[in-house]
Design a protein around this motif. Structure first.
Motif, PDB file in Angstrom:
ATOM      1  N   ARG A 108      -2.860   0.645   7.294  1.00 14.34           N
ATOM      2  CA  ARG A 108      -3.053  -0.785   7.104  1.00 14.34           C
ATOM      3  C   ARG A 108      -1.717  -1.383   6.679  1.00 14.34           C
ATOM      4  O   ARG A 108      -0.857  -0.698   6.114  1.00 14.34           O
TER       5      ARG A 108
ATOM      6  N   TRP B 295       0.820  -1.207   0.000  1.00 13.44           N
ATOM      7  CA  TRP B 295       0.000   0.000   0.000  1.00 13.44           C
ATOM      8  C   TRP B 295       0.860   1.266   0.000  1.00 13.44           C
ATOM      9  O   TRP B 295       0.634   2.200   0.767  1.00 13.44           O
TER      10      TRP B 295
ATOM     11  N   ASP C 245      -0.754   4.750   0.005  1.00 10.33           N
ATOM     12  CA  ASP C 245      -1.409   5.366   1.162  1.00 10.33           C
ATOM     13  C   ASP C 245      -0.566   6.549   1.661  1.00 10.33           C
ATOM     14  O   ASP C 245       0.651   6.397   1.851  1.00 10.33           O
TER      15      ASP C 245
ATOM     16  N   GLN D 228       0.702   5.203   6.758  1.00  8.14           N
ATOM     17  CA  GLN D 228       0.281   3.821   6.997  1.00  8.14           C
ATOM     18  C   GLN D 228      -0.890   3.746   7.968  1.00  8.14           C
ATOM     19  O   GLN D 228      -0.829   4.256   9.086  1.00  8.14           O
TER      20      GLN D 228
END
Length: 391
Positions: A256, A248, A251, A254
């Motif tokens: 997740r 990810w 994103d 962070q």
């Protein structure tokens, strides 16, 4: 199309070893790693030359790597891996070692992690942690994990409504567990009031949110089941493992981890679900990452961990036993060994050798790893599902 994964049938983990942690040490990382190897050799009843595979994780082994350590320890493995992935190292070492044994590249693999902690070594480690730390963080006064996790914690609180009381409940529960664990460096009870009143480090991080650096080592062996049986060693089965790096990246900050990318396959491969887990050992350098792992590994919806914390006790004899030896927040963080702490505790739980921290009727455990923080995110995540031997 994702290829079908091969299982780990017939490959087991055994002989969990902890070299008792100390706050500071004048010994080198080599000494700590060697002590762990020696303890495994004695406990397993094998000769050093019978160990023909080696996985090593250490921050303070430099300038040596795993290669240099083989010479230092007088070993000549036919399979070798160096895993510089911090808190994800224990699970990833298990993955690599299991596949090496399964493929016939090694018969017995020693997975070893350890670090020393001189009076000034932690500051040096932080300043040299990564190229990102050297160039983009440390020169601007934001070096070290406290600032990064303050950023992640504040963002998490804003998005979920988590409170310091929620984080405190986890810390207090882990300390309660640690009081039963002989190797924990934190020997005094912790109340929620003490947690809340502790001095601020970096808003909203306070003293008991922060892991304490120390020196120590943890280790385990991976081999075929028939080998463990021949040596009369208690062992655990490997149901499933996952790892993911730089997940990810899009994103902004962070919220997740990489577990979310592979979670469904993780449980499907094991043939179990979150409701089948009897205990969880999560990498816990700060309590916010505990909540992230609880969510991302499917124990509640994303953003719902604060309520999950309010609904459970997390103690050994309560609901959702969590970091049953106290985790790093109460045992200490022996560098890269922090990524092994939950693994060796899970192995003890599933072989009924955890002593005072033993969870009743523990048959399946989850070990989660998180490592290599770079300002606003950790870039390594991993998890393993382990089960009691059917015998």
């Amino acid at each position: 199309m994702t290829p079908t994964r091969t299982g780990y049938q017939g490959i087991v983990a055994t002989v969990p070893v902890t070299i008792p942690y100390v706050r500071y040490s004048i010994h080198s990382a080599h000494w700590w790693l060697g002590k762990a190897l020696g303890a495994m050799v004695r406990d397993a009843g094998v000769a050093k030359h019978d160990i023909d595979g080696l996985c090593v994780s250490s921050f303070t082994l430099a300038p040596d790597t795993a290669v240099g350590l083989t010479q230092h320890l007088g070993m000549s493995p036919r399979w070798l891996d160096h895993i510089p992935m911090g808190g994800a190292s224990g699970v990833i070492a298990l993955r690599r070692a299991a596949r090496a044994v399964q493929a016939g590249d090694a018969g017995i693999v020693a997975c070893v992690a350890g670090d020393t902690n001189h009076v000034d070594s932690f500051r040096h480690t932080v300043s040299q942690f990564s190229r990102f730390a050297q160039d983009a963080v440390y020169p601007y006064g934001a070096g070290g994990p406290n600032a990064s996790f303050a950023l992640l914690t504040k963002n998490y609180m804003r998005q979920t409504g988590a409170t310091r009381e929620d984080f405190g409940k986890l810390c207090v529960a882990q300390r309660d567990n640690a009081l039963r664990f002989a190797h924990a460096l934190m020997k005094k009870p912790l109340s929620l009031r003490q947690y809340l009143d502790a001095r601020q480090i970096t808003d909203p991080i306070h003293l008991f949110d922060c892991v304490m650096p120390c020196a120590g080592a943890d280790a385990f062996l991976v081999m075929r089941e028939e080998k463990a049986q021949a040596l009369k060693l208690p062992f655990v089965r490997i149901l499933s493992t996952i790892e993911r790096h730089n997940a990810w990246a899009e994103d902004p900050m962070q919220f997740r981890g990489g577990w979310t990318m592979d979670r469904d396959a993780f449980y499907e491969h094991a043939g179990v679900g979150p409701g089948d887990i009897d205990f969880m050992q999560a990498y816990d350098d700060y309590p916010v990452i505990n909540m992230m792992q609880i969510e991302d590994l499917g124990f509640c919806e994303k953003g719902a961990a604060p309520q999950f914390v309010r609904d459970h006790t997390f103690t050994i004899d309560g609901s959702f036993p969590f970091n049953t030896n106290g985790g790093q927040l109460s045992v200490g963080q022996a560098g890269a060994a922090g990524g092994y702490l939950g693994m060796v505790e899970a192995m003890r739980q599933l072989t009924d050798s955890a002593g005072a921290t033993q969870v009743a009727k523990a048959d399946i455990g989850l070990v989660s790893g998180f490592g290599m923080i770079n300002y606003d995110r950790g870039i390594c995540t991993a998890a393993a599902l382990l089960a009691r031997s059917a015998a």
